[in-house]
Design a protein around this motif. Sequence first.
Motif, PDB file in Angstrom:
ATOM      1  N   THR A 150     -15.560  81.601-111.462  1.00 46.11           N
ATOM      2  CA  THR A 150     -15.773  81.177-110.082  1.00 46.11           C
ATOM      3  C   THR A 150     -14.475  81.354-109.297  1.00 46.11           C
ATOM      4  O   THR A 150     -13.406  80.971-109.773  1.00 46.11           O
ATOM      5  CB  THR A 150     -16.194  79.703-110.017  1.00 46.11           C
ATOM      6  N   VAL A 151     -14.573  81.954-108.123  1.00 48.23           N
ATOM      7  CA  VAL A 151     -13.431  82.080-107.221  1.00 48.23           C
ATOM      8  C   VAL A 151     -13.649  81.074-106.100  1.00 48.23           C
ATOM      9  O   VAL A 151     -14.574  81.224-105.295  1.00 48.23           O
ATOM     10  CB  VAL A 151     -13.300  83.504-106.651  1.00 48.23           C
ATOM     11  N   ARG A 152     -12.807  80.051-106.034  1.00 47.75           N
ATOM     12  CA  ARG A 152     -13.019  78.939-105.122  1.00 47.75           C
ATOM     13  C   ARG A 152     -12.350  79.180-103.764  1.00 47.75           C
ATOM     14  O   ARG A 152     -11.311  79.853-103.689  1.00 47.75           O
ATOM     15  CB  ARG A 152     -12.469  77.644-105.725  1.00 47.75           C
ATOM     16  N   PRO A 153     -12.893  78.615-102.708  1.00 50.03           N
ATOM     17  CA  PRO A 153     -12.234  78.689-101.401  1.00 50.03           C
ATOM     18  C   PRO A 153     -11.026  77.774-101.346  1.00 50.03           C
ATOM     19  O   PRO A 153     -10.918  76.806-102.112  1.00 50.03           O
ATOM     20  CB  PRO A 153     -13.326  78.218-100.435  1.00 50.03           C
ATOM     21  N   GLY A 154     -10.108  78.088-100.434  1.00 54.29           N
ATOM     22  CA  GLY A 154      -8.956  77.228-100.205  1.00 54.29           C
ATOM     23  C   GLY A 154      -7.766  77.486-101.092  1.00 54.29           C
ATOM     24  O   GLY A 154      -6.744  76.813-100.962  1.00 54.29           O
ATOM     25  N   VAL A 155      -7.864  78.458-101.992  1.00 58.34           N
ATOM     26  CA  VAL A 155      -6.751  78.809-102.874  1.00 58.34           C
ATOM     27  C   VAL A 155      -6.689  80.324-103.007  1.00 58.34           C
ATOM     28  O   VAL A 155      -7.672  81.025-102.763  1.00 58.34           O
ATOM     29  CB  VAL A 155      -6.890  78.178-104.291  1.00 58.34           C
ATOM     30  N   VAL A 156      -5.517  80.832-103.389  1.00 60.39           N
ATOM     31  CA  VAL A 156      -5.382  82.243-103.740  1.00 60.39           C
ATOM     32  C   VAL A 156      -5.583  82.359-105.248  1.00 60.39           C
ATOM     33  O   VAL A 156      -4.870  81.722-106.029  1.00 60.39           O
ATOM     34  CB  VAL A 156      -3.999  82.796-103.358  1.00 60.39           C
ATOM     35  N   THR A 157      -6.557  83.143-105.652  1.00 61.04           N
ATOM     36  CA  THR A 157      -6.857  83.332-107.074  1.00 61.04           C
ATOM     37  C   THR A 157      -6.351  84.701-107.517  1.00 61.04           C
ATOM     38  O   THR A 157      -6.754  85.726-106.959  1.00 61.04           O
ATOM     39  CB  THR A 157      -8.365  83.226-107.349  1.00 61.04           C
ATOM     40  N   GLY A 158      -5.474  84.711-108.497  1.00 59.91           N
ATOM     41  CA  GLY A 158      -4.973  85.948-109.060  1.00 59.91           C
ATOM     42  C   GLY A 158      -5.879  86.436-110.173  1.00 59.91           C
ATOM     43  O   GLY A 158      -6.312  85.650-111.023  1.00 59.91           O
ATOM     44  N   PHE A 159      -6.174  87.726-110.163  1.00 53.51           N
ATOM     45  CA  PHE A 159      -7.046  88.338-111.172  1.00 53.51           C
ATOM     46  C   PHE A 159      -6.175  89.233-112.038  1.00 53.51           C
ATOM     47  O   PHE A 159      -5.706  90.286-111.589  1.00 53.51           O
ATOM     48  CB  PHE A 159      -8.139  89.135-110.468  1.00 53.51           C
ATOM     49  N   LEU A 160      -5.927  88.812-113.274  1.00 55.80           N
ATOM     50  CA  LEU A 160      -4.969  89.489-114.139  1.00 55.80           C
ATOM     51  C   LEU A 160      -5.638  90.072-115.376  1.00 55.80           C
ATOM     52  O   LEU A 160      -6.612  89.524-115.894  1.00 55.80           O
ATOM     53  CB  LEU A 160      -3.879  88.514-114.593  1.00 55.80           C
ATOM     54  N   GLY A 161      -5.046  91.145-115.851  1.00 52.47           N
ATOM     55  CA  GLY A 161      -5.487  91.760-117.090  1.00 52.47           C
ATOM     56  C   GLY A 161      -4.701  93.032-117.322  1.00 52.47           C
ATOM     57  O   GLY A 161      -4.239  93.665-116.365  1.00 52.47           O
ATOM     58  N   PRO A 162      -4.519  93.438-118.576  1.00 54.39           N
ATOM     59  CA  PRO A 162      -3.810  94.698-118.840  1.00 54.39           C
ATOM     60  C   PRO A 162      -4.627  95.888-118.359  1.00 54.39           C
ATOM     61  O   PRO A 162      -5.809  95.756-118.020  1.00 54.39           O
ATOM     62  CB  PRO A 162      -3.665  94.694-120.370  1.00 54.39           C
ATOM     63  N   ASN A 163      -4.000  97.058-118.312  1.00 47.85           N
ATOM     64  CA  ASN A 163      -4.727  98.269-117.940  1.00 47.85           C
ATOM     65  C   ASN A 163      -5.935  98.441-118.846  1.00 47.85           C
ATOM     66  O   ASN A 163      -5.848  98.310-120.065  1.00 47.85           O
ATOM     67  CB  ASN A 163      -3.822  99.495-118.056  1.00 47.85           C
ATOM     68  N   GLY A 164      -7.081  98.741-118.238  1.00 47.78           N
ATOM     69  CA  GLY A 164      -8.298  98.921-119.017  1.00 47.78           C
ATOM     70  C   GLY A 164      -9.012  97.628-119.351  1.00 47.78           C
ATOM     71  O   GLY A 164      -9.991  97.645-120.110  1.00 47.78           O
ATOM     72  N   ALA A 165      -8.581  96.508-118.762  1.00 49.57           N
ATOM     73  CA  ALA A 165      -9.197  95.215-119.081  1.00 49.57           C
ATOM     74  C   ALA A 165     -10.566  95.056-118.435  1.00 49.57           C
ATOM     75  O   ALA A 165     -11.354  94.205-118.860  1.00 49.57           O
ATOM     76  CB  ALA A 165      -8.281  94.080-118.635  1.00 49.57           C
ATOM     77  N   GLY A 166     -10.857  95.838-117.390  1.00 46.91           N
ATOM     78  CA  GLY A 166     -12.135  95.729-116.697  1.00 46.91           C
ATOM     79  C   GLY A 166     -12.039  95.076-115.332  1.00 46.91           C
ATOM     80  O   GLY A 166     -13.068  94.754-114.725  1.00 46.91           O
ATOM     81  N   LYS A 167     -10.816  94.912-114.805  1.00 49.30           N
ATOM     82  CA  LYS A 167     -10.655  94.238-113.512  1.00 49.30           C
ATOM     83  C   LYS A 167     -11.334  95.021-112.382  1.00 49.30           C
ATOM     84  O   LYS A 167     -12.087  94.450-111.599  1.00 49.30           O
ATOM     85  CB  LYS A 167      -9.167  94.060-113.185  1.00 49.30           C
ATOM     86  N   SER A 168     -11.029  96.313-112.279  1.00 57.24           N
ATOM     87  CA  SER A 168     -11.583  97.105-111.173  1.00 57.24           C
ATOM     88  C   SER A 168     -13.101  97.205-111.279  1.00 57.24           C
ATOM     89  O   SER A 168     -13.809  97.118-110.267  1.00 57.24           O
ATOM     90  CB  SER A 168     -10.957  98.500-111.153  1.00 57.24           C
ATOM     91  N   THR A 169     -13.614  97.371-112.493  1.00 57.88           N
ATOM     92  CA  THR A 169     -15.068  97.428-112.680  1.00 57.88           C
ATOM     93  C   THR A 169     -15.708  96.118-112.261  1.00 57.88           C
ATOM     94  O   THR A 169     -16.758  96.092-111.609  1.00 57.88           O
ATOM     95  CB  THR A 169     -15.412  97.747-114.140  1.00 57.88           C
ATOM     96  N   THR A 170     -15.069  95.007-112.611  1.00 58.84           N
ATOM     97  CA  THR A 170     -15.598  93.695-112.219  1.00 58.84           C
ATOM     98  C   THR A 170     -15.612  93.555-110.704  1.00 58.84           C
ATOM     99  O   THR A 170     -16.605  93.098-110.116  1.00 58.84           O
ATOM    100  CB  THR A 170     -14.746  92.576-112.837  1.00 58.84           C
ATOM    101  N   MET A 171     -14.524  93.954-110.042  1.00 57.91           N
ATOM    102  CA  MET A 171     -14.481  93.866-108.584  1.00 57.91           C
ATOM    103  C   MET A 171     -15.549  94.746-107.944  1.00 57.91           C
ATOM    104  O   MET A 171     -16.189  94.355-106.959  1.00 57.91           O
ATOM    105  CB  MET A 171     -13.093  94.264-108.082  1.00 57.91           C
ATOM    106  N   ARG A 172     -15.776  95.907-108.501  1.00 57.07           N
ATOM    107  CA  ARG A 172     -16.803  96.802-107.968  1.00 57.07           C
ATOM    108  C   ARG A 172     -18.193  96.189-108.144  1.00 57.07           C
ATOM    109  O   ARG A 172     -19.054  96.320-107.269  1.00 57.07           O
ATOM    110  CB  ARG A 172     -16.725  98.174-108.643  1.00 57.07           C
ATOM    111  N   MET A 173     -18.416  95.496-109.242  1.00 52.58           N
ATOM    112  CA  MET A 173     -19.704  94.816-109.421  1.00 52.58           C
ATOM    113  C   MET A 173     -19.845  93.664-108.433  1.00 52.58           C
ATOM    114  O   MET A 173     -20.931  93.417-107.903  1.00 52.58           O
ATOM    115  CB  MET A 173     -19.854  94.328-110.866  1.00 52.58           C
ATOM    116  N   MET A 174     -18.747  92.949-108.177  1.00 53.73           N
ATOM    117  CA  MET A 174     -18.790  91.853-107.208  1.00 53.73           C
ATOM    118  C   MET A 174     -19.159  92.362-105.812  1.00 53.73           C
ATOM    119  O   MET A 174     -19.806  91.665-105.033  1.00 53.73           O
ATOM    120  CB  MET A 174     -17.435  91.147-107.143  1.00 53.73           C
TER     121      MET A 174
END
Length: 301
Positions: free
Chosen positions: A23-47
């Motif tokens: 869950t990404v909550r309002p009112g805060v900055v949420t950092g999305f971390l992971g090594p290269n190939g962790a699936g961050k960009s794919t997850t953002m594209r699905m979002m």
Amino acid sequence: MMLAERLTKRYGPATVVDDLSFTVRPGVVTGFLGPNGAGKSTTMRMMLGLTRPDSGTATVGVRPYRDLTYPLRHVGALLETSAPHRGMTAVGHLSWLARSNRIPRRRVDEMLDAVGLTGAARQRVGTFSLGMGQRLGLAAALLGDPPVLVLDEPVNGLDAEGIRWLRELLRAKAAEGRTVLVSSHLMAEMAQVADELIVISRGRLLAETSVSEFIGRHGRTFVRVRTPEPLRAAQEFQAQGAASVRRAADGGLEVDGLPAGEVNRIAAAAGVPVEELSTHTGSLEETFLKLVDDGGDPTHV
């Protein structure tokens, strides 16, 4: 708020995102971390409805992104792979985005000014430097004054002044109650801007917590000691139960596994003179690398 529920994405035999929920909550900055190939960009594209998950759901508020009538007025996004047509001007690019989402034309000029591109408004995007292109992408993300921001590596190409401007902007947007999700490989910058973290590796969730809790739970805490007799001091600390004693580059000792008071007591009892004694906690970068190198903690905070 943004919600991911059991997102899974496979490409052939490879599972890129694996049963991922957060869950990404309002009112805060949420950092999305992971090594290269962790699936961050794919997850953002699905979002953002750009990649269809094999299973699971992603919602903005209570609706999937694809169901938003005027998406730029709900979500401002900057993805690392996105770019306007090279033949368009900056003002032309933002103008058609504004028209297609029924955003007032004045916002185009306001955003060009906000990101420092007023003087390049009629310059073709194909002539932009990396930093200018990144600023234009940020202008597009901010164009609809959205309550949600999703930014993938937004500091790429920005100079020191631009990075500071972006940091202050993200903090201000969160303070207004907006939802801000930011991915970055620059851990020092993330440590300055993020309140909470979502950490993934190999497509799976490793941690969902505040920055301070993440470092406190997964980080390395040690006692730093400076003494004119480092060899004898190290022997005493190890004999009294220190997990490890390391010699730092500047000659000081880093003692793991003993609290500062116990380190001080051992040194005093052995007659070892102490010139400095302080407790240190590892940085976000050190903690992140340690967690990923260890394979991750299956217990989510």
